[in-house]
Design an enzyme around this catalytic site. Structure first.
Site, short mmCIF file in Angstrom:
data_model
loop_
_atom_site.label_atom_id
_atom_site.label_comp_id
_atom_site.label_asym_id
_atom_site.label_seq_id
_atom_site.Cartn_x
_atom_site.Cartn_y
_atom_site.Cartn_z
N GLN A 12 0.82 -1.21 0.00
CA GLN A 12 0.00 0.00 0.00
C GLN A 12 0.86 1.26 0.00
O GLN A 12 0.70 2.14 -0.86
CB GLN A 12 -0.90 -0.02 1.24
CG GLN A 12 -1.84 1.13 1.37
CD GLN A 12 -2.90 0.84 2.41
OE1 GLN A 12 -4.08 0.81 2.09
NE2 GLN A 12 -2.50 0.61 3.64
N ASP A 34 12.82 -10.51 -0.72
CA ASP A 34 12.46 -11.01 0.60
C ASP A 34 13.45 -10.42 1.61
O ASP A 34 14.63 -10.78 1.62
CB ASP A 34 12.54 -12.54 0.60
CG ASP A 34 12.24 -13.16 1.96
OD1 ASP A 34 12.00 -12.40 2.92
OD2 ASP A 34 12.27 -14.39 2.05
N THR A 46 1.67 -7.12 8.32
CA THR A 46 0.68 -6.18 8.87
C THR A 46 -0.65 -6.82 9.25
O THR A 46 -1.59 -6.11 9.59
CB THR A 46 0.41 -5.05 7.86
OG1 THR A 46 -0.05 -5.61 6.63
CG2 THR A 46 1.67 -4.23 7.60
N THR A 69 4.97 1.86 13.51
CA THR A 69 3.54 1.96 13.80
C THR A 69 3.23 2.52 15.18
O THR A 69 4.05 2.43 16.11
CB THR A 69 2.90 0.56 13.68
OG1 THR A 69 1.53 0.62 14.07
CG2 THR A 69 3.60 -0.44 14.59
N ASP A 70 2.03 3.06 15.32
CA ASP A 70 1.51 3.50 16.62
C ASP A 70 1.29 2.34 17.58
O ASP A 70 1.20 2.54 18.79
CB ASP A 70 0.20 4.26 16.40
CG ASP A 70 -0.84 3.43 15.65
OD1 ASP A 70 -0.49 2.87 14.59
OD2 ASP A 70 -2.00 3.34 16.10
N TYR A 88 1.63 -8.03 16.98
CA TYR A 88 2.07 -7.13 15.91
C TYR A 88 2.89 -5.98 16.47
O TYR A 88 3.98 -5.67 15.97
CB TYR A 88 0.85 -6.61 15.16
CG TYR A 88 1.15 -5.48 14.20
CD1 TYR A 88 1.88 -5.70 13.04
CD2 TYR A 88 0.70 -4.18 14.46
CE1 TYR A 88 2.16 -4.65 12.16
CE2 TYR A 88 0.97 -3.14 13.59
CZ TYR A 88 1.70 -3.38 12.45
OH TYR A 88 1.98 -2.35 11.59
#
Length: 307
Positions: free
Chosen positions: A14, A42, A76, A115-116, A139
């Site tokens: 994305q 990879d 993700t 990430t948050d 995660y």
């Protein structure tokens, strides 16, 4: 402006796709750009990573450009990670560590996207990079481990945490809401989780600005930065805004509590990141989240509407 040679790991994802298009639009032929998909590169394969970074460095030297690596590759699947933390750790910690080692060996700067979810989500004000971490999900634990590996291994590495990312490529909350709008009369969305929706197009512009700054020799003093669209909202309010962009009645979206939608991975109640670190380094703040959503629809309406 220094000519840039850029390697975007996770180029088919994305954020990676938006980065690819933003670089092409902004720099055109005045840059070297490799954006391999996760299948093509990879990041858990040390030999493949070493070859990719070496190729970037050699191309940069040949054309008088400055190399930078951006890692947009990640595991993700937040809920799936609860049952398969070892795979998530391999991608989110071991992969970035291999990128960091290859970059260190060739003195290539690395920007690592995080990430948050590294925070516990119980704050009452936007999180600063210096605030204590404490992920509550597998995660989040794997992403925090990746941050630490990158910063420990690579002296010229920067971590950029973001949140609530959506874009024209891949699956995301905006696309899910659009599908549900077309198939349900009403739907319920949690109203007790605060965050900052971030359009991948805006985030890509910010990451490119950071890469150019680093390539020009103006390296940020802070090694951990936060970048999201400005402002905060709830998933419920975000869903209503999406309905407005779709031309649908936002009253069809009803509020509900987190307890009504149990998930394998706990979601943070408060997941807003402060932009102070980003702005203090002289980087351009991302536009307000509502304006970002409107622009995303204006540029990619077909991608956000179900066929």
């Amino acid at each position: 402006m220094t000519d840039l040679a850029l390697l975007v790991a996770g180029g088919g994802g994305q954020l990676g796709m938006d980065l690819y298009h933003r670089v092409r639009e902004t720099l055109g032929d005045g840059s070297t750009l490799y954006a391999p998909t996760s299948a093509e590169l990879d990041i858990t394969d040390q030999a493949a990573v070493g070859a990719a970074v070496t190729r970037l460095a050699e191309e940069a030297a040949e054309h008088g450009r400055r190399p930078v690596v951006i890692n947009a590759a990640a595991y993700t699947a937040v809920d799936a990670a609860e049952a398969d933390e070892s795979t998530a750790m391999r991608v989110n910690r071991d992969g970035p560590a291999r990128l960091a080692a290859a970059c260190t060996a060739l003195d290539v700067p690395l920007i690592h996207v995080s990430t948050d979810y590294v925070f516990p989500g119980d704050a009452e004000r936007p999180y600063e990079p210096s605030d204590p971490t404490g992920p509550r999900s597998a995660y989040g634990r794997t992403k925090l481990a990746g941050e630490r590996a990158v910063l420990d291994i690579c002296p010229r590495a920067w971590v950029v945490r973001t949140a609530g990312v959506y874009g024209a490529w891949g699956g995301n909350f905006v696309k899910t809401m659009a599908k549900l709008e077309a198939n349900r009369e009403t739907l319920s969305v949690v109203s007790d989780q605060a965050m900052s929706p971030t359009w991948a197009g805006d985030l890509a512009i910010g990451l490119l600005e950071l890469a150019m700054r680093i390539a020009d020799g103006s390296e940020p003093a802070r090694r951990v930065l936060h970048a999201t669209n400005d402002g905060q909202t709830t998933w419920f309010e975000f869903a209503r805004a999406i309905f407005v962009e779709l031309g649908a009645d936002p009253e069809r979206v009803r509020p509900c509590g987190t307890e009504e939608f149990p998930r394998p991975a706990p979601r943070p109640a408060f997941s807003v990141l402060s932009a102070n670190s980003w702005i203090s380094e002289g980087l351009t703040p991302l536009q307000p989240w509502r304006a970002g959503l409107a622009e995303a629809f204006a540029q990619h309406e077909d991608a956000f509407r179900p066929a």
